[in-house]
Design an enzyme around this catalytic site. Structure first.
Site, PDB file in Angstrom:
ATOM      1  N   GLY A  19       0.834  -1.208   0.000  1.00  0.00           N
ATOM      2  CA  GLY A  19       0.000   0.000   0.000  1.00  0.00           C
ATOM      3  C   GLY A  19       0.861   1.247   0.000  1.00  0.00           C
ATOM      4  O   GLY A  19       1.853   1.315   0.721  1.00  0.00           O
ATOM      5  N   ARG A  56       1.377  -5.308  -5.774  1.00  0.00           N
ATOM      6  CA  ARG A  56       1.402  -6.513  -4.954  1.00  0.00           C
ATOM      7  C   ARG A  56       1.813  -7.648  -5.896  1.00  0.00           C
ATOM      8  O   ARG A  56       1.367  -7.696  -7.032  1.00  0.00           O
ATOM      9  CB  ARG A  56       0.046  -6.734  -4.301  1.00  0.00           C
ATOM     10  CG  ARG A  56      -0.265  -5.590  -3.329  1.00  0.00           C
ATOM     11  CD  ARG A  56      -1.310  -5.930  -2.303  1.00  0.00           C
ATOM     12  NE  ARG A  56      -1.178  -5.107  -1.115  1.00  0.00           N
ATOM     13  CZ  ARG A  56      -1.789  -3.928  -0.921  1.00  0.00           C
ATOM     14  NH1 ARG A  56      -2.589  -3.442  -1.835  1.00  0.00           N
ATOM     15  NH2 ARG A  56      -1.609  -3.251   0.192  1.00  0.00           N
ATOM     16  N   ASP A  93       4.063  -3.980   6.442  1.00  0.00           N
ATOM     17  CA  ASP A  93       4.382  -5.251   7.070  1.00  0.00           C
ATOM     18  C   ASP A  93       4.657  -6.367   6.047  1.00  0.00           C
ATOM     19  O   ASP A  93       5.598  -7.152   6.199  1.00  0.00           O
ATOM     20  CB  ASP A  93       3.167  -5.619   7.937  1.00  0.00           C
ATOM     21  CG  ASP A  93       3.472  -6.736   8.859  1.00  0.00           C
ATOM     22  OD1 ASP A  93       4.481  -6.632   9.569  1.00  0.00           O
ATOM     23  OD2 ASP A  93       2.724  -7.731   8.843  1.00  0.00           O
ATOM     24  N   THR A 115       3.509   2.967   6.144  1.00  0.00           N
ATOM     25  CA  THR A 115       2.124   2.518   6.063  1.00  0.00           C
ATOM     26  C   THR A 115       1.235   3.459   6.864  1.00  0.00           C
ATOM     27  O   THR A 115       1.585   3.821   7.992  1.00  0.00           O
ATOM     28  CB  THR A 115       1.929   1.082   6.590  1.00  0.00           C
ATOM     29  OG1 THR A 115       0.544   0.864   6.867  1.00  0.00           O
ATOM     30  CG2 THR A 115       2.706   0.799   7.856  1.00  0.00           C
ATOM     31  N   ASP A 132      -1.364   2.704   8.259  1.00  0.00           N
ATOM     32  CA  ASP A 132      -1.912   1.959   9.408  1.00  0.00           C
ATOM     33  C   ASP A 132      -1.020   2.074  10.651  1.00  0.00           C
ATOM     34  O   ASP A 132      -1.480   1.808  11.761  1.00  0.00           O
ATOM     35  CB  ASP A 132      -2.072   0.474   9.063  1.00  0.00           C
ATOM     36  CG  ASP A 132      -3.171   0.248   8.035  1.00  0.00           C
ATOM     37  OD1 ASP A 132      -4.032   1.129   7.901  1.00  0.00           O
ATOM     38  OD2 ASP A 132      -3.144  -0.810   7.371  1.00  0.00           O
ATOM     39  N   ASP A 149       1.218   0.146  11.758  1.00  0.00           N
ATOM     40  CA  ASP A 149       1.163  -1.097  12.532  1.00  0.00           C
ATOM     41  C   ASP A 149       2.435  -1.931  12.414  1.00  0.00           C
ATOM     42  O   ASP A 149       2.382  -3.146  12.263  1.00  0.00           O
ATOM     43  CB  ASP A 149      -0.057  -1.931  12.100  1.00  0.00           C
ATOM     44  CG  ASP A 149      -0.017  -2.281  10.617  1.00  0.00           C
ATOM     45  OD1 ASP A 149       0.797  -1.688   9.884  1.00  0.00           O
ATOM     46  OD2 ASP A 149      -0.800  -3.146  10.203  1.00  0.00           O
ATOM     47  N   ARG A 155      -7.563  -2.313   8.890  1.00  0.00           N
ATOM     48  CA  ARG A 155      -8.187  -3.634   8.935  1.00  0.00           C
ATOM     49  C   ARG A 155      -7.798  -4.380  10.203  1.00  0.00           C
ATOM     50  O   ARG A 155      -8.593  -5.080  10.784  1.00  0.00           O
ATOM     51  CB  ARG A 155      -7.755  -4.434   7.704  1.00  0.00           C
ATOM     52  CG  ARG A 155      -8.957  -4.945   6.948  1.00  0.00           C
ATOM     53  CD  ARG A 155      -8.566  -5.554   5.636  1.00  0.00           C
ATOM     54  NE  ARG A 155      -8.494  -4.557   4.585  1.00  0.00           N
ATOM     55  CZ  ARG A 155      -7.731  -4.687   3.514  1.00  0.00           C
ATOM     56  NH1 ARG A 155      -6.972  -5.737   3.352  1.00  0.00           N
ATOM     57  NH2 ARG A 155      -7.732  -3.763   2.595  1.00  0.00           N
TER      58      ARG A 155
HETATM   59  P1  ADP Z   1       2.241  -3.923   2.735  1.00  0.00           P
HETATM   60  O1  ADP Z   1       3.721  -3.909   2.533  1.00  0.00           O
HETATM   61  O2  ADP Z   1       1.626  -2.584   2.532  1.00  0.00           O
HETATM   62  O3  ADP Z   1       1.854  -4.601   4.042  1.00  0.00           O
HETATM   63  P2  ADP Z   1       1.383  -6.349   1.275  1.00  0.00           P
HETATM   64  O4  ADP Z   1       1.035  -7.098   2.521  1.00  0.00           O
HETATM   65  O5  ADP Z   1       0.437  -6.425   0.146  1.00  0.00           O
HETATM   66  O6  ADP Z   1       1.619  -4.794   1.525  1.00  0.00           O
HETATM   67  O7  ADP Z   1       2.803  -6.891   0.782  1.00  0.00           O
HETATM   68  C1  ADP Z   1       3.432  -6.359  -0.359  1.00  0.00           C
HETATM   69  C2  ADP Z   1       4.150  -7.443  -1.130  1.00  0.00           C
HETATM   70  O8  ADP Z   1       5.191  -8.002  -0.314  1.00  0.00           O
HETATM   71  C3  ADP Z   1       3.307  -8.655  -1.521  1.00  0.00           C
HETATM   72  O9  ADP Z   1       2.574  -8.452  -2.698  1.00  0.00           O
HETATM   73  C4  ADP Z   1       4.384  -9.713  -1.741  1.00  0.00           C
HETATM   74  O10 ADP Z   1       4.965  -9.561  -3.005  1.00  0.00           O
HETATM   75  C5  ADP Z   1       5.408  -9.358  -0.667  1.00  0.00           C
HETATM   76  N1  ADP Z   1       5.209 -10.226   0.520  1.00  0.00           N
HETATM   77  C6  ADP Z   1       4.299 -10.085   1.495  1.00  0.00           C
HETATM   78  N2  ADP Z   1       4.385 -11.082   2.409  1.00  0.00           N
HETATM   79  C7  ADP Z   1       5.376 -11.892   1.987  1.00  0.00           C
HETATM   80  C8  ADP Z   1       5.964 -13.107   2.475  1.00  0.00           C
HETATM   81  N3  ADP Z   1       5.534 -13.698   3.593  1.00  0.00           N
HETATM   82  N4  ADP Z   1       6.982 -13.641   1.776  1.00  0.00           N
HETATM   83  C9  ADP Z   1       7.439 -13.064   0.631  1.00  0.00           C
HETATM   84  N5  ADP Z   1       6.923 -11.922   0.132  1.00  0.00           N
HETATM   85  C10 ADP Z   1       5.911 -11.344   0.776  1.00  0.00           C
END
Ligand code: ADP
Length: 318
Positions: A10, A71, A102, A124, A126, A128, A170
């Protein structure tokens, strides 16, 4: 030395300030710096370009991210991550700055486990992420929510209405709580704290008996659906109740001074970290100081909502 930077997940206002700091600090030290567009997806696809001083000119005041974000489901697979590492090798890139939330931190750790030096910059709305007192984007988003509350308050008073405002969040209520407190909301619902509809309505009716002209209820999306709350409050109290879902408005806008300074500090610090051996860290701010924490130590931890802040909001909304 060659380093790269990407933004992932995000988007958050202030990411551009962090990109700018990474690029300029690198160039200051004579490091070749590359920008990866569209996060881990772009990394896998090899969307990598050399950046110069002018690549980051005129961006510090802009929301969003000039590197774009995405993503990447493929990055969850070991094949995807190996493709990403192969792209970095192709350019002889020796370290990566990951700016994101995260999920992006987990992605960064997955690359670090394959031997790549990684520095994560927490961004972020959030807020968090464990290991830092504040994330890039949180302050701007909070101010955006406050502005909305202030405007709704004007119209709520004129019509003696209840306004339900649904915010993002969320899993975490930092945004709802901080904006609710600063916006003088009567009720704040967050995912971390249990709440009761009967008590909520009684409180609203008590306020009305005391002559309150309006009430504002802030609901983090993870606590309840704003539409549901508005309908139920209207049914139980018989009061005119309206809903505003702030949605993606909360992500946009020019970053506040705080987010620009935070982005600048943390981006700069991330490059410093990558100059040291074995970088697999997140940079952050603790008690006003720049810090770095090991990725595997923060990965499964969640910051706690400040109960004292929540209690304060309750007392002041008496
Ligand atoms: P944010 O960073 O805002 O929390 P996301 O949770 O969508 O956003 O994570 C962003 C991207 O990071 C995901 O689309 C994926 O490519 C990568 N990612 C997230 N979790 C994992 C994981 N456990 N292992 C490997 N890559 C991950």
């Amino acid at each position: 030395m060659k380093l790269a930077v990407l933004t992932s997940g995000g988007d958050a206002p202030g990411m551009n300030a962090a990109i700018r700091a990474v690029v300029r600090r690198s160039i200051f030290d004579g490091i070749d710096i590359f920008g990866v567009s569209h996060g881990f997806h772009g990394l896998i696809e090899g969307s990598i370009e050399r950046m110069g001083l002018s690549s980051v000119a005129d961006i510090i005041h802009r929301g969003g991210t000039i590197l774009r974000s995405a993503r990447s489901p493929e990055f969850f697979t070991s094949h995807g991550r190996e493709r990403a590492i192969a792209q970095l090798r192709r350019y002889r890139i020796e370290g990566l700055v990951v700016i994101g939330g995260d999920g992006s931190l987990r992605g960064g750790l997955a690359l670090a486990r394959l031997g790549l030096p990684v520095a994560v910059v927490p961004a972020t709305i959030d807020n968090d992420m464990f290991g830092t007192d504040i994330c890039i984007g949180f302050d701007t988003a909070t101010n955006t929510v406050i502005q909305a509350i202030d405007r709704l308050r004007d119209t709520a008073t004129s019509h003696e209405r209840i306004f339900v405002v649904e915010t993002m969040g969320r899993h975490a209520g930092f945004l709802a709580l901080t904006a609710g407190l600063a916006g003088g909301a009567e009720t704040i619902l967050v995912p971390e704290v249990a709440w009761d509809m009967a008590a909520l309505c009684q409180r609203l009716l008590r306020g009305l008996e005391r002559g309150k002209a309006h009430s504002i209820i802030i609901v983090a999306e993870g606590a309840a659906s704003g539409a549901d709350i508005a309908r139920r409050v209207g049914d139980v109290t018989g009061l005119d109740t309206r809903l505003t879902v702030l949605g993606h408005i909360q992500r946009g806008g020019s970053p506040t001074a705080q987010d620009r300074v935070l982005g600048s500090r943390l981006g700069h610090r991330a490059v410093e970290l990558l100059l040291l051996p074995d970088a697999a860290h997140m940079v952050g701010l603790q008690a006003g100081f720049d810090v770095s924490v090991r990725l595997h130590e923060v990965m499964d931890q969640r910051p706690c909502l400040d109960q004292r802040l929540y209690d304060l909001a309750q007392v002041l909304a008496i």
